[in-house]
Design a protein around this motif. Structure first.
Motif, short mmCIF file in Angstrom:
data_model
loop_
_atom_site.label_atom_id
_atom_site.label_comp_id
_atom_site.label_asym_id
_atom_site.label_seq_id
_atom_site.Cartn_x
_atom_site.Cartn_y
_atom_site.Cartn_z
N UNK A 275 -23.06 -3.06 -12.07
CA UNK A 275 -22.03 -2.04 -11.83
C UNK A 275 -21.89 -1.77 -10.33
N UNK A 276 -23.01 -1.61 -9.64
CA UNK A 276 -22.99 -1.35 -8.20
C UNK A 276 -22.36 -2.52 -7.44
N UNK A 277 -22.65 -3.73 -7.87
CA UNK A 277 -22.07 -4.92 -7.23
C UNK A 277 -20.55 -4.92 -7.38
N UNK A 278 -20.08 -4.60 -8.58
CA UNK A 278 -18.63 -4.54 -8.81
C UNK A 278 -18.01 -3.47 -7.92
N UNK A 279 -18.64 -2.31 -7.86
CA UNK A 279 -18.09 -1.21 -7.06
C UNK A 279 -18.05 -1.57 -5.57
N UNK A 280 -19.10 -2.21 -5.06
CA UNK A 280 -19.14 -2.54 -3.63
C UNK A 280 -18.23 -3.71 -3.27
N UNK A 281 -17.91 -4.57 -4.23
CA UNK A 281 -17.09 -5.75 -3.95
C UNK A 281 -15.61 -5.56 -4.28
N UNK A 282 -15.23 -4.35 -4.69
CA UNK A 282 -13.83 -4.11 -5.05
C UNK A 282 -13.29 -2.91 -4.29
N UNK A 283 -11.98 -2.86 -4.17
CA UNK A 283 -11.30 -1.73 -3.53
C UNK A 283 -10.84 -0.77 -4.63
N UNK A 284 -11.16 0.50 -4.48
CA UNK A 284 -10.74 1.51 -5.45
C UNK A 284 -9.32 1.95 -5.12
N UNK A 285 -8.38 1.62 -6.00
CA UNK A 285 -6.98 2.02 -5.79
C UNK A 285 -6.59 3.19 -6.69
N UNK A 286 -7.57 3.72 -7.42
CA UNK A 286 -7.36 4.92 -8.22
C UNK A 286 -6.26 4.79 -9.25
N UNK A 287 -5.40 5.81 -9.31
CA UNK A 287 -4.32 5.87 -10.30
C UNK A 287 -3.23 4.84 -10.03
N UNK A 288 -3.23 4.23 -8.85
CA UNK A 288 -2.22 3.20 -8.51
C UNK A 288 -2.58 1.83 -9.11
N UNK A 289 -3.66 1.76 -9.88
CA UNK A 289 -4.14 0.46 -10.37
C UNK A 289 -3.05 -0.39 -11.03
N UNK A 290 -2.28 0.13 -12.00
CA UNK A 290 -1.27 -0.73 -12.64
C UNK A 290 -0.25 -1.28 -11.65
N UNK A 291 0.24 -0.43 -10.75
CA UNK A 291 1.24 -0.86 -9.77
C UNK A 291 0.66 -1.88 -8.80
N UNK A 292 -0.57 -1.63 -8.36
CA UNK A 292 -1.21 -2.53 -7.40
C UNK A 292 -1.52 -3.88 -8.04
N UNK A 293 -1.97 -3.87 -9.30
CA UNK A 293 -2.26 -5.13 -10.00
C UNK A 293 -0.98 -5.96 -10.13
N UNK A 294 0.14 -5.31 -10.44
CA UNK A 294 1.42 -6.02 -10.53
C UNK A 294 1.84 -6.58 -9.17
N UNK A 295 1.68 -5.78 -8.12
CA UNK A 295 2.05 -6.22 -6.77
C UNK A 295 1.24 -7.44 -6.35
N UNK A 296 -0.04 -7.43 -6.65
CA UNK A 296 -0.89 -8.58 -6.33
C UNK A 296 -0.44 -9.80 -7.12
N UNK A 297 -0.17 -9.62 -8.41
CA UNK A 297 0.26 -10.73 -9.26
C UNK A 297 1.58 -11.32 -8.78
N UNK A 298 2.48 -10.46 -8.31
CA UNK A 298 3.81 -10.91 -7.84
C UNK A 298 3.78 -11.44 -6.42
N UNK A 299 2.65 -11.31 -5.72
CA UNK A 299 2.54 -11.78 -4.34
C UNK A 299 3.06 -10.78 -3.33
#
Length: 132
Positions: free
Chosen positions: A71-95
């Protein structure tokens, strides 16, 4: 008595206690169970983690330590985007946004929509406490 984690068709999670599984099924089918958040009667059982080991068991303690480490490894290796997660995931997928590992929050419906769009996501469950 049996304890179930429940979820409504709007994605709200809550708990319920029933005499047995047949009682839950009958009450759910008759619309006698309502979501405490939105009053929806579209209720089903949610995924539940089984209680597998007791904390005083050495193997259980070792497993908990490994889960915390992962769990700690995942937390330290990822950026927390909070409530923007769905929008940010789509933006990454779309480039439209830089490809990177992110984590954040999504409702059940938002997560379902991302998966239906072919965007790969994984839940990051909370950690068990030492009393479980």
């Amino acid at each position: 008595m049996i304890h179930y984690s429940l979820i409504c068709d709007a994605g709200h999670s809550f708990d319920g206690w029933f005499r047995d599984s047949a009682t839950f099924e009958a009450q759910a089918a008759d619309g006698r169970i309502a979501c405490p958040f939105c009053d929806s009667t579209g209720i089903s059982r949610d995924v539940m983690a089984p209680s597998v080991a007791r904390p005083r068991d050495k193997a259980a303690k070792k497993l908990r330590a490994k889960l915390r480490e992962l769990h700690e490894e995942v937390v330290t290796q990822t950026e927390d985007v909070g409530e923007r997660f769905p929008q940010e995931a789509r933006a990454i997928e779309e480039g439209a946004a830089k490809r990177r590992a992110i984590r954040g929050h999504a409702t059940f419906e938002e997560a379902k929509a991302l998966l239906e769009e072919g965007i790969e996501i994984l839940p990051l469950p909370g950690l068990p406490n030492d009393g479980n």
